[in-house]
Design an enzyme around this catalytic site. Structure first.
Site, PDB file in Angstrom:
ATOM      1  N   ARG A 288      -8.615  -0.098   4.808  1.00 60.43           N
ATOM      2  CA  ARG A 288      -7.792   0.897   4.124  1.00 60.43           C
ATOM      3  C   ARG A 288      -6.488   0.282   3.644  1.00 60.43           C
ATOM      4  O   ARG A 288      -5.925   0.734   2.652  1.00 60.43           O
ATOM      5  CB  ARG A 288      -7.452   2.048   5.073  1.00 60.43           C
ATOM      6  CG  ARG A 288      -8.642   2.785   5.564  1.00 60.43           C
ATOM      7  CD  ARG A 288      -8.213   3.976   6.347  1.00 60.43           C
ATOM      8  NE  ARG A 288      -7.793   4.991   5.401  1.00 60.43           N
ATOM      9  CZ  ARG A 288      -7.961   6.282   5.588  1.00 60.43           C
ATOM     10  NH1 ARG A 288      -8.494   6.723   6.697  1.00 60.43           N
ATOM     11  NH2 ARG A 288      -7.579   7.145   4.679  1.00 60.43           N
TER      12      ARG A 288
ATOM     13  N   ARG B 170       0.678  14.771  13.392  1.00 59.42           N
ATOM     14  CA  ARG B 170       1.429  14.465  12.167  1.00 59.42           C
ATOM     15  C   ARG B 170       1.828  15.780  11.479  1.00 59.42           C
ATOM     16  O   ARG B 170       1.212  16.186  10.490  1.00 59.42           O
ATOM     17  CB  ARG B 170       0.577  13.619  11.208  1.00 59.42           C
ATOM     18  CG  ARG B 170      -0.137  12.425  11.813  1.00 59.42           C
ATOM     19  CD  ARG B 170       0.734  11.229  12.046  1.00 59.42           C
ATOM     20  NE  ARG B 170       1.356  10.680  10.855  1.00 59.42           N
ATOM     21  CZ  ARG B 170       0.799   9.769  10.066  1.00 59.42           C
ATOM     22  NH1 ARG B 170      -0.405   9.338  10.306  1.00 59.42           N
ATOM     23  NH2 ARG B 170       1.456   9.290   9.027  1.00 59.42           N
TER      24      ARG B 170
ATOM     25  N   ASP C 167       4.801   0.570  12.168  1.00 57.81           N
ATOM     26  CA  ASP C 167       3.568  -0.030  11.646  1.00 57.81           C
ATOM     27  C   ASP C 167       3.425  -1.509  12.013  1.00 57.81           C
ATOM     28  O   ASP C 167       2.417  -2.130  11.673  1.00 57.81           O
ATOM     29  CB  ASP C 167       3.491   0.138  10.117  1.00 57.81           C
ATOM     30  CG  ASP C 167       3.279   1.586   9.722  1.00 57.81           C
ATOM     31  OD1 ASP C 167       2.923   2.399  10.599  1.00 57.81           O
ATOM     32  OD2 ASP C 167       3.481   1.915   8.540  1.00 57.81           O
TER      33      ASP C 167
ATOM     34  N   CYS D 100      -5.327  11.354  10.863  1.00 58.00           N
ATOM     35  CA  CYS D 100      -5.261  10.102  11.585  1.00 58.00           C
ATOM     36  C   CYS D 100      -4.920  10.535  12.988  1.00 58.00           C
ATOM     37  O   CYS D 100      -4.069  11.388  13.169  1.00 58.00           O
ATOM     38  CB  CYS D 100      -4.194   9.213  10.987  1.00 58.00           C
ATOM     39  SG  CYS D 100      -2.864   8.862  12.068  1.00 58.00           S
TER      40      CYS D 100
ATOM     41  N   LYS E 111       0.830  -1.214   0.000  1.00 55.80           N
ATOM     42  CA  LYS E 111       0.000   0.000   0.000  1.00 55.80           C
ATOM     43  C   LYS E 111       0.861   1.259   0.000  1.00 55.80           C
ATOM     44  O   LYS E 111       0.640   2.180  -0.794  1.00 55.80           O
ATOM     45  CB  LYS E 111      -0.918  -0.001   1.228  1.00 55.80           C
ATOM     46  CG  LYS E 111      -1.625   1.329   1.453  1.00 55.80           C
ATOM     47  CD  LYS E 111      -2.324   1.418   2.786  1.00 55.80           C
ATOM     48  CE  LYS E 111      -1.460   1.719   3.962  1.00 55.80           C
ATOM     49  NZ  LYS E 111      -1.433   3.048   4.521  1.00 55.80           N
ATOM     50  N   ASN E 112       1.863   1.291   0.881  1.00 49.86           N
ATOM     51  CA  ASN E 112       2.633   2.528   1.034  1.00 49.86           C
ATOM     52  C   ASN E 112       3.642   2.768  -0.086  1.00 49.86           C
ATOM     53  O   ASN E 112       4.289   3.810  -0.126  1.00 49.86           O
ATOM     54  CB  ASN E 112       3.319   2.568   2.411  1.00 49.86           C
ATOM     55  CG  ASN E 112       2.293   2.803   3.516  1.00 49.86           C
ATOM     56  OD1 ASN E 112       1.145   3.186   3.237  1.00 49.86           O
ATOM     57  ND2 ASN E 112       2.679   2.582   4.757  1.00 49.86           N
TER      58      ASN E 112
HETATM   59  C1  EPZ Z   1       4.384   6.956   6.513  1.00 47.45           C
HETATM   60  O1  EPZ Z   1       3.704   8.062   7.088  1.00 47.45           O
HETATM   61  C2  EPZ Z   1       3.370   5.822   6.449  1.00 47.45           C
HETATM   62  N1  EPZ Z   1       2.222   6.252   5.650  1.00 47.45           N
HETATM   63  C3  EPZ Z   1       2.913   5.448   7.853  1.00 47.45           C
HETATM   64  O2  EPZ Z   1       2.132   4.275   7.735  1.00 47.45           O
HETATM   65  C4  EPZ Z   1       4.143   5.105   8.714  1.00 47.45           C
HETATM   66  O3  EPZ Z   1       3.720   4.915  10.057  1.00 47.45           O
HETATM   67  C5  EPZ Z   1       5.158   6.237   8.674  1.00 47.45           C
HETATM   68  O4  EPZ Z   1       5.506   6.556   7.296  1.00 47.45           O
HETATM   69  C6  EPZ Z   1       6.465   5.900   9.400  1.00 47.45           C
HETATM   70  O5  EPZ Z   1       7.020   4.757   8.832  1.00 47.45           O
HETATM   71  C7  EPZ Z   1       2.283   6.187   4.323  1.00 47.45           C
HETATM   72  O6  EPZ Z   1       3.266   5.791   3.722  1.00 47.45           O
HETATM   73  C8  EPZ Z   1       1.055   6.584   3.581  1.00 47.45           C
HETATM   74  P1  EPZ Z   1       6.719  10.232   8.366  1.00 47.45           P
HETATM   75  P2  EPZ Z   1       4.329   9.523   7.016  1.00 47.45           P
HETATM   76  O7  EPZ Z   1       6.644  11.522   7.667  1.00 47.45           O
HETATM   77  O8  EPZ Z   1       5.086   9.643   5.763  1.00 47.45           O
HETATM   78  C9  EPZ Z   1       7.586  13.356  11.904  1.00 47.45           C
HETATM   79  C10 EPZ Z   1       0.250   2.919   7.954  1.00 47.45           C
HETATM   80  O9  EPZ Z   1      -0.261   2.327   8.928  1.00 47.45           O
HETATM   81  N2  EPZ Z   1       7.436  14.414  10.901  1.00 47.45           N
HETATM   82  O10 EPZ Z   1       7.813   9.287   8.019  1.00 47.45           O
HETATM   83  O11 EPZ Z   1       3.254  10.484   7.286  1.00 47.45           O
HETATM   84  C11 EPZ Z   1       6.256  12.636  12.180  1.00 47.45           C
HETATM   85  O12 EPZ Z   1       5.463  13.337  13.091  1.00 47.45           O
HETATM   86  C12 EPZ Z   1       0.735   4.333   8.101  1.00 47.45           C
HETATM   87  O13 EPZ Z   1       0.367   2.404   6.829  1.00 47.45           O
HETATM   88  C13 EPZ Z   1       7.690  15.718  11.244  1.00 47.45           C
HETATM   89  O14 EPZ Z   1       8.025  16.053  12.393  1.00 47.45           O
HETATM   90  O15 EPZ Z   1       5.315   9.482   8.254  1.00 47.45           O
HETATM   91  C14 EPZ Z   1       6.746  11.316  12.701  1.00 47.45           C
HETATM   92  O16 EPZ Z   1       7.071  11.464  14.050  1.00 47.45           O
HETATM   93  C15 EPZ Z   1       0.469   4.921   9.443  1.00 47.45           C
HETATM   94  N3  EPZ Z   1       7.543  16.694  10.291  1.00 47.45           N
HETATM   95  C16 EPZ Z   1       8.027  11.087  11.904  1.00 47.45           C
HETATM   96  O17 EPZ Z   1       8.424  12.350  11.399  1.00 47.45           O
HETATM   97  C17 EPZ Z   1       7.197  16.411   9.016  1.00 47.45           C
HETATM   98  O18 EPZ Z   1       7.090  17.340   8.194  1.00 47.45           O
HETATM   99  C18 EPZ Z   1       7.890  10.130  10.736  1.00 47.45           C
HETATM  100  O19 EPZ Z   1       6.767  10.518   9.932  1.00 47.45           O
HETATM  101  C19 EPZ Z   1       6.932  15.076   8.673  1.00 47.45           C
HETATM  102  C20 EPZ Z   1       7.070  14.088   9.625  1.00 47.45           C
END
Ligand code: EPZ
Length: 432
Positions: free
Chosen positions: A399, A122, A307, A117, A22-23
């Protein structure tokens, strides 16, 4: 109301085929907006987030045709930037990949806020930092996100303060069509970043370093269509590996890339599960296993994935002794613990840390899928519990899991998807 009902205490046996990731599929589907031509994408999972993504793109003028099972032709030649439906983009977090693709191809993006979410905050500050470095001016970030670029796209050097999958994807998408070179430092290294780079390179992009912490994007003038096969879903594979172990079963998980599973494989072996890696499958055997406790900290890839944290927590309720899970990605991701405690688990949570006193028998209960991974963890809890577990809000699970009930049934689980009349208006819990 739709529910998944599980009758527990049946070990899983047999083999299961893993779907496309999915991702990886979501960024690649949105990346098609950069291509004024036809892309054929294979191994797309049949999950709700993909269906919503298709709906968003069709509404913007894309032509999407199903060619075969899990294979789609996506033609974004006539897509019009800034026309995505706010209602649809708000259903999906990954819809923020439109920021990168619209900005990259048209020089501006205007979309509604991406789906919320609520398992944690986020922020998107790193995405915005990336767009600004690439010459973007943020006009709005409240009701909708609007970013414009004046003039031609050139490259930039971007250092991410945190490792972010979404931020890395968006900067890749925003910079691939440019006249300069973009360097992303402290980039995410997840397999889906590599898959996106492979797809874009097949379309004519010049991206190197994907899978390491420094990604170099040499801008090109135009992309052309290609055919691409999405990689297997490592989180779905891990979910089945944990479910097989937790039920003390023996399952071969097919269509996986064993390298992607290393952090989980290591932890499962540590708790006493037998793992055998083959070329593109993994056999998990936990018949007669006495699980040992362990400590886990979730980290960006190649660390243990956040995840898979809720699913692993369920398994650790069966270990003899005290385990600890530290959530290293999100501020907290333990809302599901209350439901697990009602099933008999003994877990203490302190913001980012859960201490699990294992060896407890679980009993079936009515529980809620609070988000995608928490929801599937409840299904695993149901599989090992005495009696019946009914999971509501299964929209969250659908989803991201392709035919979860069918695949579990194929492994011998007693699990059903049922529709029950609503007693009162149903409040759908927002999830990702
Ligand atoms: C991706 O989310 C995945 N979603 C998430 O999977 C997964 O949990 C996550 O990566 C971490 O592996 C998709 O791919 C659609 P991040 P993403 O930006 O990209 C912080 C699932 O169940 N951050 O890597 O949104 C953030 O708060 C879902 O399939 C900032 O501070 O996650 C987090 O603590 C849930 N500022 C960390 O970085 C930013 O601008 C990692 O988030 C962006 C992120």
């Amino acid at each position: 109301m739709e529910k998944i009902v599980v009758k527990g205490r049946k070990p899983l046996f047999g083999s299961v085929d893993i779907s496309g990731m999915k991702n990886a599929a979501l960024p690649i589907i949105f990346a098609c907006v950069l291509v004024p031509g036809k892309c054929v994408i294979e191994n797309i999972p049949n999950v709700r987030d993909v269906a919503i993504s298709f709906e968003i793109l069709r509404g913007m003028g894309a032509k999407i045709e199903k060619l075969a099972h899990n294979t789609y032709e996506i033609d974004c030649s006539d897509v019009v930037a800034g026309t995505s439906s706010c209602a649809l983009v708000s259903k999906l977090r990954a819809s923020y990949y439109l920021w990168g693709t619209e900005f990259g191809r048209f020089g501006f993006t205007k979309t509604g806020q991406p789906g919320g979410c609520n398992f944690a905050d986020r922020p998107v500050d790193q995405h915005i930092k990336g767009f600004e470095a690439l010459g973007g001016k943020v006009l709005s970030q409240t009701d909708c996100v609007e970013i414009h670029r004046e003039g031609e796209a050139t490259g930039a050097n971007i250092y991410f303060d945190v490792v972010t999958v979404g931020g890395t994807v968006n900067v890749m998408l925003a910079s691939v069509l440019s006249s300069g070179v973009t360097i992303i430092e402290n980039a995410a290294r997840e397999p889906h970043i590599v898959d996106l780079a492979n797809f874009l390179n097949k379309c004519g992009a010049r991206i190197s370093g994907a899978g390491t912490e420094i990604i170099k994007v040499r801008g090109v003038k135009e992309l052309r269509g290609c055919t691409h096969d999405i990689i297997p879903d490592m989180i779905e594979a891990g979910t089945f590996m944990i479910a097989a172990a937790a039920t003390r079963g023996s399952v071969t998980v097919n269509n996986v890339i064993p390298k992607h599973m290393e952090s989980l494989t290591a932890k499962l072996e540590e708790v006493g599960v037998k793992i055998e890696e083959l070329d593109d499958s993994i056999k998990v055997d936990a018949t007669n296993t006495k699980f040992r406790p362990t400590r886990i900290k979730t980290m960006p890839y190649p660390g243990f994935p956040t995840d898979m944290q809720p699913q692993m927590c369920v398994l650790l309720t069966q270990a003899e002794g005290e385990s600890m899970i530290t959530e290293g990605i999100y501020e907290t991701r333990f809302r599901y613990i209350d439901d697990l405690a009602r099933m008999g688990a003994q877990i203490k949570v302190d913001t980012r840390r859960a201490v699990i006193s294992g060896g407890t028998d679980l009993t079936g209960a009515d529980v809620t899928a609070l988000d995608l991974r928490a929801g599937v963890a409840m299904v695993i809890a149901g599989l090992i519990a005495e009696g019946e577990t009914a999971i509501s809000n299964i929209y969250c699970i659908e989803r991201g899991y392709d035919d979860l009930v069918g695949k579990l049934t194929g492994l011998g689980a007693d699990v059903r998807h049922i529709t029950v009349p609503d007693e009162e208006p149903v409040m759908q819990v927002e999830c990702e």
